[in-house]
Scaffold this motif. Structure first.
Motif, PDB file in Angstrom:
ATOM      1  N   LEU A  44       0.828  -1.205   0.000  1.00  0.00           N
ATOM      2  CA  LEU A  44       0.000   0.000   0.000  1.00  0.00           C
ATOM      3  C   LEU A  44       0.860   1.250   0.000  1.00  0.00           C
ATOM      4  O   LEU A  44       1.841   1.340   0.742  1.00  0.00           O
ATOM      5  CB  LEU A  44      -0.904   0.003   1.242  1.00  0.00           C
ATOM      6  N   ALA A  50      -1.917  -1.486  -3.788  1.00  0.00           N
ATOM      7  CA  ALA A  50      -3.079  -0.621  -3.559  1.00  0.00           C
ATOM      8  C   ALA A  50      -2.594   0.781  -3.231  1.00  0.00           C
ATOM      9  O   ALA A  50      -1.456   0.977  -2.793  1.00  0.00           O
ATOM     10  CB  ALA A  50      -3.953  -1.171  -2.423  1.00  0.00           C
ATOM     11  N   LEU A  80      -4.004   4.541  -1.373  1.00  0.00           N
ATOM     12  CA  LEU A  80      -5.006   5.197  -0.541  1.00  0.00           C
ATOM     13  C   LEU A  80      -4.641   6.673  -0.421  1.00  0.00           C
ATOM     14  O   LEU A  80      -3.575   7.004   0.108  1.00  0.00           O
ATOM     15  CB  LEU A  80      -5.057   4.547   0.841  1.00  0.00           C
ATOM     16  N   VAL A  91      -9.317   5.063  -3.263  1.00  0.00           N
ATOM     17  CA  VAL A  91      -8.660   3.766  -3.091  1.00  0.00           C
ATOM     18  C   VAL A  91      -8.536   3.123  -4.461  1.00  0.00           C
ATOM     19  O   VAL A  91      -9.533   2.928  -5.159  1.00  0.00           O
ATOM     20  CB  VAL A  91      -9.433   2.835  -2.131  1.00  0.00           C
ATOM     21  N   VAL A 147      -6.843  -0.228  -6.435  1.00  0.00           N
ATOM     22  CA  VAL A 147      -6.343  -1.578  -6.188  1.00  0.00           C
ATOM     23  C   VAL A 147      -5.993  -2.214  -7.528  1.00  0.00           C
ATOM     24  O   VAL A 147      -6.687  -1.986  -8.532  1.00  0.00           O
ATOM     25  CB  VAL A 147      -7.396  -2.434  -5.448  1.00  0.00           C
ATOM     26  N   PHE A 185     -12.646  -5.267  -3.118  1.00  0.00           N
ATOM     27  CA  PHE A 185     -12.643  -4.071  -2.263  1.00  0.00           C
ATOM     28  C   PHE A 185     -14.051  -3.496  -2.089  1.00  0.00           C
ATOM     29  O   PHE A 185     -14.810  -3.358  -3.034  1.00  0.00           O
ATOM     30  CB  PHE A 185     -11.741  -2.975  -2.834  1.00  0.00           C
ATOM     31  N   VAL A 199      -8.936  -2.231   2.797  1.00  0.00           N
ATOM     32  CA  VAL A 199      -7.898  -2.551   1.810  1.00  0.00           C
ATOM     33  C   VAL A 199      -7.307  -3.928   2.104  1.00  0.00           C
ATOM     34  O   VAL A 199      -7.098  -4.735   1.191  1.00  0.00           O
ATOM     35  CB  VAL A 199      -6.798  -1.467   1.816  1.00  0.00           C
TER      36      VAL A 199
END
Length: 331
Positions: A71, A111, A113, A166, A168, A176, A317
């Protein structure tokens, strides 16, 4: 499953990173350009790798631990709308947003964020930012969601809406879902600060807490170009006044036994929220030390993502990433 990792940029006081830690993520690197914020992070998590530096100049090739992470997270300074983007102080926020997206190119996390103003997720005046993100991230093979969360839905005693992106990897994106609320009803300012207000023997603490029977308005940290700390714009100050709180300043200590609380007298008869209490309204743990002088400390608190929001987003996530890993392992 466990072992999820993240890189966090524009980390500030660590609210988002703390929430992600609670959700099971381990940080590889935290980046912020502010000395006080870096000291705050190091004071509370000496084992975290904290780098003081400007995101606009950050070179991931010099920090190889940023590669192969699950992430990339960013609680970025609030981006201005297209109506204000021409102002002299608005360019940096837009450049930081773009720099975060360009960093995705370099480190290719599983991912992404990004947390910012609620309008970034849906308001027409931010459409060009969404178009930019869509073009860049779709090209890299991500699917993403824009949505708005309100911190009050996750146990934070504050109405604080945040726009969230978000993204992914396409092979993992189907799993998600944005996080659902975690509390059945809002927590109030009185509930959050009652014990703190009574800690120096103020006899009216319980009476005050009963009047402070609603969540706080959004705390605003302000910019380094502003003067002393306060609790937000005019509307927020009016809301604070209904709870018997002087929103025009930040206090140095909670009321003592001799303080006379009488909001009818105006600001002199109202209580003042301290930096430590503002941190409680952001749902930082009491043990979390915010370093620096008062205004700098309040700025860090006001800019932070409340840790429970970071945790809820992190869990959402993680469920998507872990779900995809489980499917791959089973196959």
């Amino acid at each position: 499953m466990s072992g999820l990792t993240f890189v966090d940029v524009c980390s500030g006081a660590g609210g988002l990173a703390l929430g992600l830690e609670r959700a099971g993520f381990e940080p590889r690197l935290l980046l912020d350009e502010d000395d006080d914020a870096c000291r705050t992070l190091r004071s509370n998590r000496p084992h975290w790798k904290v780098l003081r530096g400007d995101l606009l100049e950050f070179d991931p090739d010099e920090h190889r631990q940023t590669y192969d992470v699950d992430l990339l997270s960013a609680g970025l300074p609030r981006v201005k709308s297209s109506a204000t983007v021409g102002r002299s102080d608005s360019d940096v926020e837009e450049r930081l947003l773009k720099a975060t997206v360009y960093l995705v190119h370099a480190i290719r996390p599983r991912a992404v964020l990004i947390e910012n103003v609620p309008g970034l997720a849906q308001a027409p005046e931010y459409q060009r930012f969404r178009d930019f993100a869509h073009a860049e991230l779709t090209h890299l093979g991500y699917e993403f969601s824009w949505f708005v969360v309100n911190a009050v839905d996750y146990g934070v005693p504050q109405n604080r809406k945040q726009g969230v992106l978000v993204a992914v990897e396409r092979s993992r994106a189907e799993a998600f879902r944005p996080p659902a609320p975690t509390v059945p009803q809002p927590r109030t300012v009185g509930e959050a600060l009652g014990a703190s207000m009574a800690s120096r023997g103020w006899p009216d603490a319980a009476r005050w807490a009963a009047q402070a029977d609603q969540p706080a308005p959004t705390l605003v940290g302000g910019s380094k170009n502003r003067g002393g700390a306060d609790l937000g714009p005019t509307g927020a100050k009016r809301k604070w006044a209904t709870m018997g709180v002087d929103g025009h300043t930040v206090g140095n200590e909670v009321p003592g036994p001799d303080f006379i609380w009488d909001p009818a007298l105006g600001r002199s008869g109202m209580v003042k929220i301290t930096v430590e209490q503002a941190a409680l309204l952001q749902s930082f743990p009491e043990s979390w030390e915010i370093t620096g002088l008062k205004t700098a400390r309040y700025r860090q608190v006001g800019h932070a993502t409340p840790p429970p929001v970071g945790e809820a987003l992190g869990r959402a996530v993680a469920e998507a990433l872990d779900g995809a890993r489980a499917v791959a392992a089973a196959g």
